[in-house]
Design an enzyme around this catalytic site. Structure first.
Site, PDB file in Angstrom:
ATOM      1  N   THR A 159      46.585   7.353 -41.481  1.00  0.00           N
ATOM      2  CA  THR A 159      46.233   7.100 -42.882  1.00  0.00           C
ATOM      3  C   THR A 159      45.951   5.630 -43.135  1.00  0.00           C
ATOM      4  O   THR A 159      46.506   4.753 -42.452  1.00  0.00           O
ATOM      5  CB  THR A 159      47.401   7.554 -43.791  1.00  0.00           C
ATOM      6  OG1 THR A 159      47.235   7.003 -45.087  1.00  0.00           O
ATOM      7  CG2 THR A 159      48.749   7.056 -43.287  1.00  0.00           C
ATOM      8  N   TYR A 182      56.078   6.409 -46.149  1.00  0.00           N
ATOM      9  CA  TYR A 182      55.047   7.309 -45.621  1.00  0.00           C
ATOM     10  C   TYR A 182      54.151   6.556 -44.629  1.00  0.00           C
ATOM     11  O   TYR A 182      53.992   6.965 -43.468  1.00  0.00           O
ATOM     12  CB  TYR A 182      54.213   7.893 -46.781  1.00  0.00           C
ATOM     13  CG  TYR A 182      52.937   8.573 -46.330  1.00  0.00           C
ATOM     14  CD1 TYR A 182      52.992   9.695 -45.508  1.00  0.00           C
ATOM     15  CD2 TYR A 182      51.682   8.091 -46.728  1.00  0.00           C
ATOM     16  CE1 TYR A 182      51.815  10.316 -45.086  1.00  0.00           C
ATOM     17  CE2 TYR A 182      50.521   8.711 -46.316  1.00  0.00           C
ATOM     18  CZ  TYR A 182      50.585   9.824 -45.491  1.00  0.00           C
ATOM     19  OH  TYR A 182      49.427  10.426 -45.067  1.00  0.00           O
TER      20      TYR A 182
HETATM   21  N1  LIG Z   1      45.021  14.482 -47.812  1.00  0.00           N
HETATM   22  C1  LIG Z   1      44.715  13.183 -47.612  1.00  0.00           C
HETATM   23  O1  LIG Z   1      43.976  12.550 -48.374  1.00  0.00           O
HETATM   24  C2  LIG Z   1      45.273  12.466 -46.408  1.00  0.00           C
HETATM   25  C3  LIG Z   1      44.988  11.093 -46.247  1.00  0.00           C
HETATM   26  C4  LIG Z   1      45.476  10.428 -45.132  1.00  0.00           C
HETATM   27  C5  LIG Z   1      46.205  11.117 -44.176  1.00  0.00           C
HETATM   28  N2  LIG Z   1      46.489  12.433 -44.345  1.00  0.00           N
HETATM   29  C6  LIG Z   1      47.283  13.126 -43.300  1.00  0.00           C
HETATM   30  O2  LIG Z   1      46.539  14.250 -42.867  1.00  0.00           O
HETATM   31  C7  LIG Z   1      47.424  15.312 -42.492  1.00  0.00           C
HETATM   32  C8  LIG Z   1      47.034  16.573 -43.222  1.00  0.00           C
HETATM   33  O3  LIG Z   1      47.093  16.351 -44.625  1.00  0.00           O
HETATM   34  P1  LIG Z   1      46.913  17.550 -45.660  1.00  0.00           P
HETATM   35  O4  LIG Z   1      46.512  16.972 -46.949  1.00  0.00           O
HETATM   36  O5  LIG Z   1      46.079  18.613 -45.022  1.00  0.00           O
HETATM   37  O6  LIG Z   1      48.442  18.039 -45.776  1.00  0.00           O
HETATM   38  P2  LIG Z   1      49.010  19.518 -45.966  1.00  0.00           P
HETATM   39  O7  LIG Z   1      50.392  19.337 -46.505  1.00  0.00           O
HETATM   40  O8  LIG Z   1      48.064  20.370 -46.708  1.00  0.00           O
HETATM   41  O9  LIG Z   1      49.100  20.051 -44.460  1.00  0.00           O
HETATM   42  C9  LIG Z   1      50.160  19.755 -43.575  1.00  0.00           C
HETATM   43  C10 LIG Z   1      50.521  21.042 -42.841  1.00  0.00           C
HETATM   44  O10 LIG Z   1      51.535  20.765 -41.867  1.00  0.00           O
HETATM   45  C11 LIG Z   1      52.571  21.739 -41.950  1.00  0.00           C
HETATM   46  N3  LIG Z   1      53.813  21.096 -41.455  1.00  0.00           N
HETATM   47  C12 LIG Z   1      54.438  19.998 -41.962  1.00  0.00           C
HETATM   48  N4  LIG Z   1      55.517  19.705 -41.196  1.00  0.00           N
HETATM   49  C13 LIG Z   1      55.566  20.614 -40.195  1.00  0.00           C
HETATM   50  C14 LIG Z   1      56.437  20.812 -39.090  1.00  0.00           C
HETATM   51  N5  LIG Z   1      57.507  20.041 -38.871  1.00  0.00           N
HETATM   52  N6  LIG Z   1      56.173  21.833 -38.228  1.00  0.00           N
HETATM   53  C15 LIG Z   1      55.121  22.661 -38.441  1.00  0.00           C
HETATM   54  N7  LIG Z   1      54.253  22.510 -39.480  1.00  0.00           N
HETATM   55  C16 LIG Z   1      54.482  21.505 -40.347  1.00  0.00           C
HETATM   56  C17 LIG Z   1      52.586  22.160 -43.414  1.00  0.00           C
HETATM   57  O11 LIG Z   1      53.133  23.441 -43.629  1.00  0.00           O
HETATM   58  C18 LIG Z   1      51.086  22.121 -43.762  1.00  0.00           C
HETATM   59  O12 LIG Z   1      50.435  23.346 -43.486  1.00  0.00           O
HETATM   60  C19 LIG Z   1      48.824  14.808 -42.805  1.00  0.00           C
HETATM   61  O13 LIG Z   1      49.384  14.317 -41.608  1.00  0.00           O
HETATM   62  C20 LIG Z   1      48.593  13.682 -43.795  1.00  0.00           C
HETATM   63  O14 LIG Z   1      49.607  12.716 -43.738  1.00  0.00           O
HETATM   64  C21 LIG Z   1      46.041  13.122 -45.434  1.00  0.00           C
END
Ligand SMILES: NC(=O)c1ccc[n+]([C@@H]2O[C@H](COP(=O)([O-])OP(=O)(O)OC[C@H]3O[C@@H](n4cnc5c(N)ncnc54)[C@H](O)[C@@H]3O)[C@@H](O)[C@H]2O)c1
Length: 325
Positions: A117, A141
Site C-alpha cells: 500500500t 496498518y
Molecule cells: N482497497 C484498497 O484501496 C487497498 C489499497 C492498498 C492496499 N490494499 C490491500 O489489498 C489487499 C486486498 O484489499 P481489499 O480491499 O480487497 O480487502 P478485503 O477485505 O475485501 O479482502 C481481504 C480478504 O482477505 C481475507 N482474509 C483476511 N485475513 C485472512 C486470514 N488470516 N486468512 C485467510 N483470509 C483472510 C478476508 O476474508 C477477505 O476476503 C489487502 O491486503 C489490503 O491491505 C487495498
C-alpha cells in the site's frame, strides 16, 4: 491449467484478480477465512475456507492443485482500526503472513505477489511518490505492510523466494460486467460511500477537510480502477513465471483527483447531485498521495485502461445499485 493460490480471493481486489487470472488461462484457487470476504465472490475457481496461519492446509492445497505461484491479498486494512488495535494488524498482516510465506516456500512455491500500500510511505516529501521515497508509515496498518515487505526481502535472501510487491494507491470501481465489486463493512472508502449517498442507500457523504493546500482545499488521491489493478497482477505473475526477479512497484495512474473533483465527476457521470457536507480533517490523512507510476509502466509494460473517474464512478455506482453480496 496452472494453479495460482490466491489468499484473500473472496475480497474486493482478490476476487477481481481471480477473474483476470481465469481469463488469462490460470486456475485461481482461493484460500480465505471469510472474515471480510464473501463466498459468493469466488466464481472462477475453488474456495478453500481456512486461515493463512494453517500451514498444513497451505501445503495440502499446493500439493493437490500443483500450485505454481501465490498471491497474498488477505489482510486487515482499516487504518482507524489499526490505530485502536495495532496488535490485530501485526498478528494478521505480519505474523499470519509470515507463516503463509514460509509454508509456501516449504512446499516448493517460490513466487509470491503481495498487496502492499501507499501507506508504507507516510507523509509524502515529494509531489509524486516513487518507490525509493522514504518509508515512514504513520499508522500501524502501513507499518504492518512495510514489516511484511521486509520479511519478504529476507526470505528471498534465505530461501530463493521471488516476490513482486505491489504498492496500491486507491483501488476503486467495480467489475465491468457487474460480477464482483466492493462490499466492505464498515465502508471507509470515498467512492462506494459517495455512490450509496447518491442512491439513497447510505448517509450523505462527509468530506474530511476543505482546508488542505490543494487547488480546491480537499485531499487529493490517485485512484486506480480495480480491473486495471487486477491486470497488473496477471502481468507481474507472467513476468515472474518467465524468470523475472524481485520487484517493488507502485500501482497508480500518476494523476491525482481531489475529493471535490471526484464529486464533480460523479455528478457529471451519474446525472445526480451528491448529497454531502464538509467535516473536519481525518487524523493521519496526508493532503496529497499520488504515485510516480513510471516504474510499473516500464517493468511490466502495463497501462491503466479504465481508471478515468467516469468509468470508476459508473462501475462503482452500478455495483452499489445491483450488488448481490
Ligand atoms: N482497497 C484498497 O484501496 C487497498 C489499497 C492498498 C492496499 N490494499 C490491500 O489489498 C489487499 C486486498 O484489499 P481489499 O480491499 O480487497 O480487502 P478485503 O477485505 O475485501 O479482502 C481481504 C480478504 O482477505 C481475507 N482474509 C483476511 N485475513 C485472512 C486470514 N488470516 N486468512 C485467510 N483470509 C483472510 C478476508 O476474508 C477477505 O476476503 C489487502 O491486503 C489490503 O491491505 C487495498
Amino acid at each position: 491449467m496452472r494453479a495460482i493460490l490466491v489468499a484473500g480471493g473472496a475480497g474486493y481486489i482478490g476476487s477481481q484478480t481471480c477473474k483476470a487470472l481465469s481469463q488469462a488461462g490460470y486456475l485461481p484457487v482461493t484460500l480465505d477465512n471469510l472474515s471480510t470476504g464473501y463466498a459468493e465472490a469466488v466464481k472462477w475457481g475453488p474456495l478453500i475456507e481456512g486461515d493463512l496461519r494453517d500451514v498444513d492446509l497451505v501445503g495440502r492445497i499446493v500439493r493437490e492443485h500443483e500450485v505454481v505461484a501465490a498471491m497474498h491479498f488477505a489482510a486487515c486494512s482499516l487504518v482507524g482500526e489499526s490505530v485502536a488495535n495495532p496488535a490485530k494488524y501485526y498478528d494478521n498482516n505480519v505474523g499470519a503472513a509470515v507463516l503463509f510465506a514460509k509454508a509456501l516456500v516449504d512446499s516448493g512455491v517460490k513466487a509470491l505477489i503481495f498487496s502492499s500500500t501507499a501507506a508504507v510511505y507516510g507523509n509524502p516529501e515529494t509531489e509524486l511518490i516513487a518507490e525509493d521515497h522514504p518509508t515512514r508509515p504513520i499508522n500501524p496498518y502501513g507499518a504492518s505492510k512495510l514489516a511484511f515487505e521486509q520479511a519478504l526481502y529476507w526470505m528471498a535472501q534465505a530461501h530463493g523466494l521471488v516476490y513482486t510487491v505491489l504498492r496500491y494507491f486507491n483501488a476503486a470501481g467495480a467489475d465491468l460486467d457487474g460480477e464482483v465489486g466492493e462490499s466492505h463493512e464498515p465502508e471507509t472508502h470515498l467512492i462506494p460511500n459517495l455512490c450509496k449517498a447518491v442512491l439513497g442507500t447510505g448517509k450523505p457523504l462527509t468530506v474530511f477537510g476543505d482546508d488542505y493546500p490543494t487547488a480546491d482545499g480537499t485531499a487529493m488521491r490517485d485512484y486506480i480502477h480495480v480491473v486495471d489493478l487486477a491486470a497488473a497482477h496477471v502481468v507481474a505473475l507472467g513476468r515472474m513465471l518467465a524468470g523475472g526477479g524481485c520487484e517493488t512497484l507502485n500501482v497508480g495512474t500518476g494523476q491525482g483527483v481531489t475529493v471535490a473533483g471526484v464529486i464533480r465527476a460523479a455528478e457529471a457521470a451519474l446525472g445526480k447531485t451528491v448529497p454531502h457536507s464538509i467535516g473536519p480533517r481525518r487524523a493521519g490523512d496526508p493532503p496529497v498521495l499520488v504515485a510516480d507510476a513510471a516504474r510499473i509502466r516500464r517493468i511490466l509494460d502495463w497501462e491503466p485502461r479504465y481508471s478515468d473517474m467516469e468509468t470508476i464512478v459508473r462501475t462503482a455506482a452500478a455495483w452499489q445499485r445491483d450488488r448481490f453480496y
